[in-house]
Design a protein around this motif. Structure first.
Motif, PDB file in Angstrom:
ATOM      1  N   PHE A   1       0.847  -1.187   0.000  1.00 37.48           N
ATOM      2  CA  PHE A   1       0.000   0.000   0.000  1.00 37.48           C
ATOM      3  C   PHE A   1       0.881   1.235   0.000  1.00 37.48           C
ATOM      4  O   PHE A   1       1.821   1.327   0.793  1.00 37.48           O
ATOM      5  N   GLN A   2       0.597   2.181  -0.893  1.00 37.34           N
ATOM      6  CA  GLN A   2       1.439   3.365  -1.008  1.00 37.34           C
ATOM      7  C   GLN A   2       0.604   4.628  -0.928  1.00 37.34           C
ATOM      8  O   GLN A   2      -0.489   4.711  -1.477  1.00 37.34           O
ATOM      9  N   LEU A   3       1.162   5.624  -0.215  1.00 41.54           N
ATOM     10  CA  LEU A   3       0.544   6.935  -0.088  1.00 41.54           C
ATOM     11  C   LEU A   3       1.588   7.971  -0.472  1.00 41.54           C
ATOM     12  O   LEU A   3       2.704   7.941   0.034  1.00 41.54           O
TER      13      LEU A   3
ATOM     14  N   VAL B   1       4.873   7.071   1.716  1.00 37.54           N
ATOM     15  CA  VAL B   1       4.723   6.024   2.714  1.00 37.54           C
ATOM     16  C   VAL B   1       4.336   4.753   1.975  1.00 37.54           C
ATOM     17  O   VAL B   1       3.369   4.748   1.216  1.00 37.54           O
ATOM     18  N   THR B   2       5.094   3.686   2.197  1.00 34.65           N
ATOM     19  CA  THR B   2       4.765   2.397   1.597  1.00 34.65           C
ATOM     20  C   THR B   2       4.651   1.373   2.717  1.00 34.65           C
ATOM     21  O   THR B   2       5.593   1.186   3.480  1.00 34.65           O
ATOM     22  N   VAL B   3       3.490   0.727   2.810  1.00 38.79           N
ATOM     23  CA  VAL B   3       3.240  -0.293   3.825  1.00 38.79           C
ATOM     24  C   VAL B   3       3.309  -1.654   3.135  1.00 38.79           C
ATOM     25  O   VAL B   3       2.658  -1.874   2.115  1.00 38.79           O
TER      26      VAL B   3
ATOM     27  N   LYS C   1       7.914   1.746   4.888  1.00 34.07           N
ATOM     28  CA  LYS C   1       8.979   2.686   4.531  1.00 34.07           C
ATOM     29  C   LYS C   1       8.386   4.086   4.578  1.00 34.07           C
ATOM     30  O   LYS C   1       7.227   4.287   4.230  1.00 34.07           O
ATOM     31  N   LEU C   2       9.197   5.038   4.981  1.00 37.30           N
ATOM     32  CA  LEU C   2       8.753   6.420   5.125  1.00 37.30           C
ATOM     33  C   LEU C   2       9.857   7.324   4.610  1.00 37.30           C
ATOM     34  O   LEU C   2      11.007   7.172   5.010  1.00 37.30           O
ATOM     35  N   SER C   3       9.535   8.254   3.698  1.00 35.81           N
ATOM     36  CA  SER C   3      10.562   9.172   3.197  1.00 35.81           C
ATOM     37  C   SER C   3       9.925  10.450   2.681  1.00 35.81           C
ATOM     38  O   SER C   3       8.744  10.487   2.353  1.00 35.81           O
TER      39      SER C   3
END
Length: 113
Positions: free
Chosen positions: A40-42, A60-62, A70-72
């Motif tokens: 899932f990506q935001l 944000v990729t879950v 991951k958070l960047s």
């Protein structure tokens, strides 16, 4: 960047982890899109104005297991990671990042580590 259980963006002092109660529908309700690989990506702009395309983006990729993420913060084209917190030049973007993360905490996606 690898998926981790606890993450933060470059330069930030607050660390985040996924809420253990997070569900797939919670992510979708909060704007996450399912990728072809099942993650899932935001992606949210951190611009002062929404029409501007030159600012930074929060990515944000879950992972599909809903345990790691991951958070960047990246440049507008999404190719290079950026440190928003190295000086006060990007104060508005810093505040917008913290606001977005606080919103996701209140909606049960993340919690502070």
């Amino acid at each position: 960047m690898a998926f981790t259980e606890i993450a933060t963006v470059e330069g930030a002092t607050v660390q985040y982890r996924l809420n253990p109660e997070v569900k797939r529908y919670t992510l979708r309700d909060n704007g996450f899109q399912e990728t072809q690989s099942g993650n899932f990506q935001l992606i949210r702009p951190l611009d002062a104005t929404p029409q501007s395309k030159e600012g930074f983006k929060l990515k944000v990729t879950v992972n599909k297991d809903l345990k790691t993420f991951k958070l960047s913060i990246t440049t507008a084209n999404g190719l290079k990671s950026v440190n928003l917190f190295k000086d006060d030049q990007h104060k508005m973007s810093q505040e917008k990042f913290l606001f977005l993360m606080d919103g996701m905490i209140s909606r049960g996606v993340f919690e502070k580590a």
